[in-house]
Design a protein around this motif. Sequence first.
Motif, mmCIF file in Angstrom:
data_model
loop_
_atom_site.group_PDB
_atom_site.id
_atom_site.type_symbol
_atom_site.label_atom_id
_atom_site.label_comp_id
_atom_site.label_asym_id
_atom_site.label_seq_id
_atom_site.Cartn_x
_atom_site.Cartn_y
_atom_site.Cartn_z
ATOM 1 N N ASP A 115 34.370 41.970 41.030
ATOM 2 C CA ASP A 115 34.834 43.265 40.518
ATOM 3 C C ASP A 115 36.364 43.259 40.541
ATOM 4 O O ASP A 115 36.967 43.057 41.605
ATOM 5 C CB ASP A 115 34.289 44.408 41.394
ATOM 6 C CG ASP A 115 34.520 45.776 40.784
ATOM 7 O OD1 ASP A 115 35.419 45.914 39.934
ATOM 8 O OD2 ASP A 115 33.785 46.709 41.158
ATOM 9 N N PRO A 116 37.014 43.429 39.387
ATOM 10 C CA PRO A 116 38.498 43.383 39.389
ATOM 11 C C PRO A 116 39.137 44.495 40.206
ATOM 12 O O PRO A 116 40.338 44.416 40.535
ATOM 13 C CB PRO A 116 38.853 43.521 37.906
ATOM 14 C CG PRO A 116 37.674 44.149 37.269
ATOM 15 C CD PRO A 116 36.488 43.680 38.041
ATOM 16 N N LYS A 117 38.377 45.534 40.559
ATOM 17 C CA LYS A 117 38.920 46.622 41.365
ATOM 18 C C LYS A 117 38.726 46.399 42.854
ATOM 19 O O LYS A 117 39.260 47.163 43.667
ATOM 20 C CB LYS A 117 38.245 47.943 40.972
ATOM 21 C CG LYS A 117 38.413 48.303 39.504
ATOM 22 C CD LYS A 117 37.729 49.601 39.166
ATOM 23 C CE LYS A 117 36.231 49.533 39.375
ATOM 24 N NZ LYS A 117 35.589 48.545 38.453
ATOM 25 N N ALA B 160 25.626 27.269 37.614
ATOM 26 C CA ALA B 160 25.768 28.055 36.387
ATOM 27 C C ALA B 160 27.162 28.635 36.227
ATOM 28 O O ALA B 160 27.659 28.762 35.106
ATOM 29 C CB ALA B 160 24.734 29.181 36.371
ATOM 30 N N SER B 161 27.822 28.983 37.325
ATOM 31 C CA SER B 161 29.152 29.588 37.224
ATOM 32 C C SER B 161 29.873 29.477 38.551
ATOM 33 O O SER B 161 29.249 29.337 39.612
ATOM 34 C CB SER B 161 29.061 31.069 36.808
ATOM 35 O OG SER B 161 28.404 31.816 37.820
ATOM 36 N N ALA B 162 31.199 29.561 38.488
ATOM 37 C CA ALA B 162 32.058 29.569 39.679
ATOM 38 C C ALA B 162 33.354 30.277 39.310
ATOM 39 O O ALA B 162 34.021 29.871 38.336
ATOM 40 C CB ALA B 162 32.337 28.152 40.175
ATOM 41 N N TYR B 163 33.713 31.329 40.074
ATOM 42 C CA TYR B 163 34.888 32.138 39.742
ATOM 43 C C TYR B 163 35.690 32.455 40.997
ATOM 44 O O TYR B 163 35.127 32.710 42.068
ATOM 45 C CB TYR B 163 34.472 33.452 39.070
ATOM 46 C CG TYR B 163 33.796 33.258 37.731
ATOM 47 C CD1 TYR B 163 34.506 32.826 36.615
ATOM 48 C CD2 TYR B 163 32.438 33.518 37.592
ATOM 49 C CE1 TYR B 163 33.869 32.656 35.395
ATOM 50 C CE2 TYR B 163 31.800 33.345 36.372
ATOM 51 C CZ TYR B 163 32.538 32.913 35.281
ATOM 52 O OH TYR B 163 31.905 32.739 34.079
ATOM 53 N N PHE B 164 37.037 32.456 40.826
ATOM 54 C CA PHE B 164 37.947 32.909 41.892
ATOM 55 C C PHE B 164 37.874 34.433 41.995
ATOM 56 O O PHE B 164 37.592 35.141 41.015
ATOM 57 C CB PHE B 164 39.389 32.507 41.571
ATOM 58 C CG PHE B 164 39.679 31.038 41.759
ATOM 59 C CD1 PHE B 164 39.782 30.485 43.021
ATOM 60 C CD2 PHE B 164 39.881 30.216 40.657
ATOM 61 C CE1 PHE B 164 40.067 29.144 43.195
ATOM 62 C CE2 PHE B 164 40.166 28.876 40.818
ATOM 63 C CZ PHE B 164 40.265 28.335 42.091
ATOM 64 N N SER B 165 38.171 34.922 43.186
ATOM 65 C CA SER B 165 38.313 36.377 43.360
ATOM 66 C C SER B 165 39.534 36.851 42.573
ATOM 67 O O SER B 165 40.517 36.125 42.418
ATOM 68 C CB SER B 165 38.440 36.727 44.846
ATOM 69 O OG SER B 165 39.535 36.038 45.423
ATOM 70 N N PRO B 166 39.504 38.091 42.040
ATOM 71 C CA PRO B 166 40.466 38.483 40.991
ATOM 72 C C PRO B 166 41.896 38.747 41.448
ATOM 73 O O PRO B 166 42.828 38.638 40.637
ATOM 74 C CB PRO B 166 39.851 39.765 40.420
ATOM 75 C CG PRO B 166 39.060 40.333 41.556
ATOM 76 C CD PRO B 166 38.542 39.162 42.320
ATOM 77 N N VAL B 167 42.090 39.076 42.695
ATOM 78 C CA VAL B 167 43.426 39.491 43.116
ATOM 79 C C VAL B 167 44.173 38.343 43.780
ATOM 80 O O VAL B 167 45.277 37.964 43.346
ATOM 81 C CB VAL B 167 43.350 40.707 44.067
ATOM 82 C CG1 VAL B 167 44.761 41.134 44.511
ATOM 83 C CG2 VAL B 167 42.635 41.875 43.397
#
Length: 604
Positions: free
Chosen positions: A530-532, A473-480
């Motif tokens: 979480d972008p933080k 359903a989804s795949a995302y890199f870590s934000p930093v």
Amino acid sequence: MALTQLPPAPLTVTEESEEPSPRSRQRMQESTPAAQAEPQRSPKREEEGPEAARQPQVLQTPLAVAGRRPLTQKRLLSAYDEAEGKAPGGKRLCPESPRDPAAEPCSPPANGLDGTWEAESDGSEAEDQPSDGQSPLSAYERKRLKNITENAKFFAALQLHESAARLQRIATKRRSPVTKSRAKPKKVEEEPVRRRSMRLQRVEPSEIAMPEVFTQPIAEEYPQVPAGPLPMLPEDQMGDSKLTEGLLAVWMSISEVEANEAEKQVPDMERYQDSLNSMVLSEENIRKVVKSRVCSMAIHPSESILFVAAGDKTGQIGLWNVDCRSEEAAHIFIPHNDSVNCMHFSPCNPAHLLSLSSDSLRCGDVTRAVFDEIYRDEEMSCFDFLEYGAATAVVGQWNGAVVMVDRRTPGASAELSADIGFKRTRTVHVHPVHKQYFMAAGSMDVAVYDVRYLKTSKNKPVSSLQGHTKSVASAYFSPVTGHRVVTVCADDKLRVYDTTSLSSTVAALRTIKHNNNTGRWLTRFRAIWDPKQEKCFVVGSLVQPRRIEVFQDTGKLVHTFCNPDCLASACSINVLHPSRNILVGGNSSGRLHVFREETTGLRS
């Protein structure tokens, strides 16, 4: 009708007055089968004496009747009579005529007692001796033959066989539908009205009770959205009005002030967990922003005012100023014809809200109050910016291909369409540091590609993430740093991958069991970082009572956002504020739930 078989015709016997002539004897021998070869007297019979020689023998000769098979009549002859052609008592037998086979043989009736046959005769010699030389017939035989002939003609005239066949055909014919007796329909009894859930009625839940019979989908209530730029007018506004001036003014003001953001600060895990515990959900932070199921959300990066955008499956976009408590805090716009699958505020200019549906990619520019059309195509599923300026974007399509779009190019066409070998592409995400890399997730494939080496066809991935057994359903890199990737798979697993070095194949670093069976009426779960915090991600849950879960990349459950009094549905789509402790979750009825710190002030 079958004819009744008559008894065998009796033999005709006449008084022998004189010895038959040789010619008559010859005719008698030819008319009977026994005359073809003169029988020889058996020596045994001669030894037994005259009494044995006179034992009767039964001979059968055919009796021809018009229209019937020849009958058989019996004749009683003794051995002596058979040889001499005489009957017992000096009677003469009436032989059959060999010249006329069709002629009826004589068959006078028997008395039925002693087996002897008597002949009816008026005693005239003319009757017994016909002039043509044939065998004489008695008056009874002539009368009987006449009756048989007349009966045969009568039955032939009745045509019984033809009538029986015709009746059989009529009986086997298919009866006319008019003649069929139709069963009376049963009287339908009125059943009591049963309560059915809105899910069974295929009706989207709302705050207002809807009728039980839902005749039209919500999307068909509105005309089709034309191509090209559209004015930024709410769906309930028919002409010039000032209903949305306040909302759009807030959006413009926070975008101008917040253009220059400070550097992001990453807290440690202890402080991060404390911040999660301080975020709660209250009734005033729940609102129905769109009319249908939430498919995407975006949160404005402003730190002063909480401004949220949500897109639903009918093409609507709802804007909500969470800090405003008036009725004018939220409005709905309709820039798309289909499900709004992906939304992002521009990272360099938050006054631009980019939204994508299956047929168009648009940019909502609040400074000009217009929804511009950037790209138009079919079967688009998601997009992401290829660089910080948000001038170029990579667009995924449901058919598996990816498209490169440059906003600076005039027109609504793509720069490149590349076949990456996927059957379906649901999400695309660009590496946060190395912008030339992007990740695509599809049916059972998750792979990283280099945009610099993309071709029209036969594209090979830089790295493939292995282990998925069903659709992703989804795949995302870590934000930093982009050193981690989290995926959500239909095999009820959350997988975390280490992408510090992009090797050709990457195995899962952690596998977390998680119920991802959202079914037909819920949007698929998407796990977002979480972008933080680089090491934690958020995902919806189907556990009762409903909740939103926060996991660490090690697989540990860090926190659970739950409020049984206010949160009664699954939040499939979630978004986190980039700098504030705020979480927004959207459900299948169009409601948004905002978890935030209790100390946050609210504006009237």
